[in-house]
Scaffold this motif. Structure first.
Motif, short mmCIF file in Angstrom:
data_model
loop_
_atom_site.label_atom_id
_atom_site.label_comp_id
_atom_site.label_asym_id
_atom_site.label_seq_id
_atom_site.Cartn_x
_atom_site.Cartn_y
_atom_site.Cartn_z
N GLY A 189 51.23 74.32 15.31
CA GLY A 189 52.13 75.43 14.73
C GLY A 189 51.33 76.85 14.26
O GLY A 189 51.91 77.63 13.77
N THR A 190 50.13 76.87 14.65
CA THR A 190 49.30 77.95 14.46
C THR A 190 48.95 78.83 15.49
O THR A 190 49.18 78.42 16.83
CB THR A 190 47.66 77.48 14.03
OG1 THR A 190 47.01 77.06 15.01
CG2 THR A 190 47.82 76.45 13.02
N ARG A 191 48.40 80.04 15.17
CA ARG A 191 48.30 81.06 16.41
C ARG A 191 46.61 81.33 16.39
O ARG A 191 46.30 82.47 16.86
CB ARG A 191 49.00 82.44 16.18
CG ARG A 191 50.46 82.27 15.97
CD ARG A 191 51.26 83.43 15.72
NE ARG A 191 52.52 83.15 15.25
CZ ARG A 191 53.00 83.65 14.18
NH1 ARG A 191 52.58 84.13 13.18
NH2 ARG A 191 54.32 82.91 13.82
N ASN A 192 45.91 80.27 16.18
CA ASN A 192 44.38 80.43 16.58
C ASN A 192 43.92 80.14 17.64
O ASN A 192 43.58 78.99 18.25
CB ASN A 192 44.03 79.33 15.18
CG ASN A 192 42.54 79.86 15.25
OD1 ASN A 192 41.95 80.56 15.33
ND2 ASN A 192 41.88 78.59 14.23
N TRP A 193 44.05 80.91 18.58
CA TRP A 193 43.89 80.86 19.90
C TRP A 193 42.48 81.47 20.54
O TRP A 193 41.80 82.18 19.97
CB TRP A 193 44.97 81.69 20.80
CG TRP A 193 46.32 81.48 20.71
CD1 TRP A 193 47.37 82.24 20.04
CD2 TRP A 193 46.98 80.28 21.18
NE1 TRP A 193 48.52 81.52 20.16
CE2 TRP A 193 48.50 80.29 20.81
CE3 TRP A 193 46.58 79.24 21.74
CZ2 TRP A 193 49.38 79.29 21.12
CZ3 TRP A 193 47.38 78.12 22.11
CH2 TRP A 193 48.75 78.21 21.63
N THR A 194 41.86 80.65 21.32
CA THR A 194 40.52 81.15 21.98
C THR A 194 40.82 82.19 23.06
O THR A 194 42.16 82.71 23.06
CB THR A 194 39.85 79.89 22.92
OG1 THR A 194 40.95 79.58 24.10
CG2 THR A 194 39.63 78.77 22.11
N ASP A 195 40.07 82.94 23.66
CA ASP A 195 40.21 83.89 24.66
C ASP A 195 40.71 83.11 25.98
O ASP A 195 40.81 81.96 26.13
CB ASP A 195 38.87 84.54 25.15
CG ASP A 195 38.46 85.61 24.04
OD1 ASP A 195 39.42 85.99 23.28
OD2 ASP A 195 37.35 85.83 24.02
N VAL A 196 41.39 83.81 26.73
CA VAL A 196 41.89 83.39 28.01
C VAL A 196 40.80 83.38 29.11
O VAL A 196 39.93 84.22 29.45
CB VAL A 196 43.17 84.32 28.46
CG1 VAL A 196 43.77 83.60 29.61
CG2 VAL A 196 44.00 84.07 27.47
N ARG A 197 40.68 82.17 29.90
CA ARG A 197 39.93 82.29 30.85
C ARG A 197 40.22 81.46 32.12
O ARG A 197 41.39 81.07 32.23
CB ARG A 197 38.62 80.95 30.67
CG ARG A 197 38.05 81.23 29.21
CD ARG A 197 36.98 80.17 28.86
NE ARG A 197 37.51 78.73 28.76
CZ ARG A 197 38.13 78.29 27.86
NH1 ARG A 197 38.89 78.91 27.10
NH2 ARG A 197 38.48 76.87 27.81
N GLN A 198 39.64 81.86 33.15
CA GLN A 198 40.40 81.47 34.42
C GLN A 198 39.77 80.15 34.94
O GLN A 198 38.70 80.01 34.67
CB GLN A 198 39.96 82.26 35.56
CG GLN A 198 40.45 83.67 35.48
CD GLN A 198 41.99 83.88 35.96
OE1 GLN A 198 42.72 82.70 35.86
NE2 GLN A 198 42.65 84.79 36.46
N PHE A 199 40.56 79.40 35.71
CA PHE A 199 40.18 78.02 36.06
C PHE A 199 40.49 77.68 37.27
O PHE A 199 41.78 77.71 37.58
CB PHE A 199 41.03 76.88 34.95
CG PHE A 199 40.85 75.52 34.96
CD1 PHE A 199 39.24 75.07 34.82
CD2 PHE A 199 41.97 74.73 35.74
CE1 PHE A 199 39.39 73.47 34.96
CE2 PHE A 199 41.48 73.32 35.95
CZ PHE A 199 40.48 72.58 35.62
#
Ligand code: GAP
Length: 516
Positions: A189-199
């Motif tokens: 329920g949180t908005r504690n996100w990492t950076d976006v990475r390509q996979f």
């Protein structure tokens, strides 16, 4: 979708999953070891149903068109194939983790789901107004209702930012959209996100016994490349003239980040793809042709057209100059079932560049050589399976009892008929065995003599068997049997010599092909 219907569809989806396991359609893979995520095995009835869907596609493509032929290329391919096709550099998904739940998501899917939720709000408002006003004008409503207008504007803004971010491969902006839309992790329920990475989604393995970079090969992520690298082989040996198509069905593998929704998104799945080679400049005409043809193929299954819609791609793949999906209304909403792509000459040109071998076609009518353009149709066999199963699964009350029935298209049903002796005496089992011997040439037919006749009917209903034939007391006197229809539950009495034709006519894939 309101909360009530969401709960109902979730319930239905759970029922479909448990029904699939209980009745031998689909099992979780290596279940005794607690399973392997997003990998599934098909059981006895699942394998038959899958074969029938595959046959319908194969016959529609290769038997119904003089200029389409089928091949069966290997899963492993020379590693340079994937450099040429762009998969090594560009077959990526943007992923993001929630730091609190430690769950991983596809960043683009988080945004798409958010957009779908906003669209749901509009649909709900519209439905409410529709019920209220008798001469309801949807267009007028959407442009004048302030709340709807506001949501529409929001959707437009997000879509524009999202499209630009995808086109520019701007991972920072994708994260910013997630933050600005206040998208929260469904678990924490949180908005504690990492950076976006390509996979990169390809599975790599080693060829031979030495584990070196040079020996790395990949499990194919699409079947299409096996067609491209064989383009000239097939064209020459089968003496094909442009325009012509090459069709193939087979396994593909993708290391999906978020593999969920049962067999909808798997790591090992099956594709049915057709590459149609055309003169450069004619591709858009063929693209439209194949959009129409493919929808017709789906609709021949007699599933309501309300379950299908086209959706243009927001971001074109690295190889396409036009692309759309046919989306299907699964129990969890409209999702892609098939892709139709105008792939230009990207693949053949790149294979020519990387292999140093010409991939051109000499057009005798135009008296010149060129690299053909390609229109591709690509449908997931497992997704089709899920679509067909989810529409077929029904529960109805019959004589105060719940009857679970799979109203599968009869032409695709895993078991074509079941033959029952009413009782195990008076020569009935022998007559039933003899009838089974005749009918086995139609397809898979079951002989069953255990339990009451009612129970035997219910078991066949649950696996979607269109017809049950019963040998009873009258059979030995006038050579007639009863034949019961799965959907109507009506029985009719026919002469035993007519049973083969009766069932064969109604369950043959020919019926579907004739509608195309
Ligand atoms: N050659 C083009 C191509 O592979 P795609 O849209 O990536 O295009 C085509 O895949 C179809 O394959 C999809 O429409 C879907 O039905 C099926 N598919 C793709 N990924 C899948 C997965 N992880 N699990 C099940 N089916 C999948």
């Amino acid at each position: 979708m309101n909360q009530n219907t969401t709960a109902q569809t979730e319930e239905l989806f759970k029922k479909i999953i448990s029904h699939s396991k209980e009745y031998g359609f689909i099992y979780p893979n290596s279940e005794i070891y607690d399973g392997l995520s997003a990998v599934y095995d098909y059981g006895a009835y699942g394998a038959e149903l899958k074969n029938n869907i595959r046959s319908y596609w194969w016959q529609a493509m290769t038997y119904m068109h003089q200029n389409i032929i089928g091949i069966d290329a290997a899963i492993f391919m020379h590693p340079t194939t994937w450099k040429a096709s762009g998969h090594i550099d560009a077959f990526n998904d943007p992923l993001i983790d929630n730091k609190d739940s430690k769950k991983r998501y596809r960043a683009d899917v988080l945004i798409e789901d958010h957009l779908a939720r906003l669209q749901d709000k509009i649909n709900k408002e519209t439905e409410k107004a529709k019920k209220k006003f008798s001469n309801f004008d949807e267009e007028l409503f959407c442009t004048t209702n302030l709340r709807v207008k506001e949501i529409k504007e929001k959707i437009n803004q997000i879509e524009q930012r999202f499209k630009a971010a995808l086109e520019n491969n701007d991972l920072h902006e994708i994260k910013q959209i997630i933050l600005d839309c206040e998208i929260a992790c469904p678990i924490s329920g949180t908005r504690n996100w990492t950076d976006v990475r390509q996979f990169n989604l390809m599975f790599a393995t080693q060829l031979g016994s030495i584990s070196e970079e040079a020996n790395t090969i990949y499990l194919r992520p699409e079947t299409a490349q096996g067609i491209f690298v064989n383009f000239l082989n097939v064209q020459k040996t089968a003496r094909m003239k442009i325009p012509f198509g090459i069709a193939q069905t087979g396994k593909a593998f993708r290391n999906e980040i978020v593999a969920r929704q049962f067999i909808f998104r798997m790591r090992e799945f099956e594709q049915m793809e057709m590459q149609f080679f055309v003169r450069p400049g004619n591709e858009m005409q063929w693209y439209e042709y194949w959009k129409e043809q493919r929808l017709k193929w789906h609709l021949a299954l007699a599933i309501s057209s309300d379950f299908y819609r086209f959706k243009d791609h927001i971001k074109l793949a690295h190889y396409a100059n036009a692309a759309c999906d046919i989306e299907f209304k699964f129990p969890f909403g409209f999702k892609e079932i098939e892709g139709i792509h105008s792939r230009t000459d990207f693949d053949l040109s790149n294979h020519e560049k990387y292999s140093g071998k010409k991939q051109q076609y000499f057009d005798t009518e135009e008296n010149k050589s060129y690299t053909p353009y390609v229109v591709e149709t690509s449908v997931g066999l497992d997704r089709l399976f899920l679509a067909i199963l989810s529409v077929a699964h029904k529960e109805e009350t019959v004589e105060n009892e719940i009857r679970t029935v799979l109203s599968l298209p009869k032409e695709l049903a895993p078991i074509k008929a079941a033959v029952f002796p009413l009782v195990k005496k008076d020569g009935m089992p022998e007559m039933a065995q003899k009838l089974w011997d005749d009918l086995k040439y139609i397809g898979k037919v079951i002989y069953e003599d255990k339990d009451t006749i009612g129970r035997r009917y219910r078991r066949q209903d649950a696996i979607g068997t269109p017809y049950c034939v019963t040998i009873d007391n009258e059979t030995s006197t006038n050579e007639t049997v009863t034949i019961r229809d799965r959907d109507t539950m009506q029985q009719e009495r026919i002469h035993i010599s007519k049973v083969f034709a009766y069932i064969e006519e109604r369950t043959s894939i020919r019926n579907l092909l004739r509608k195309l």
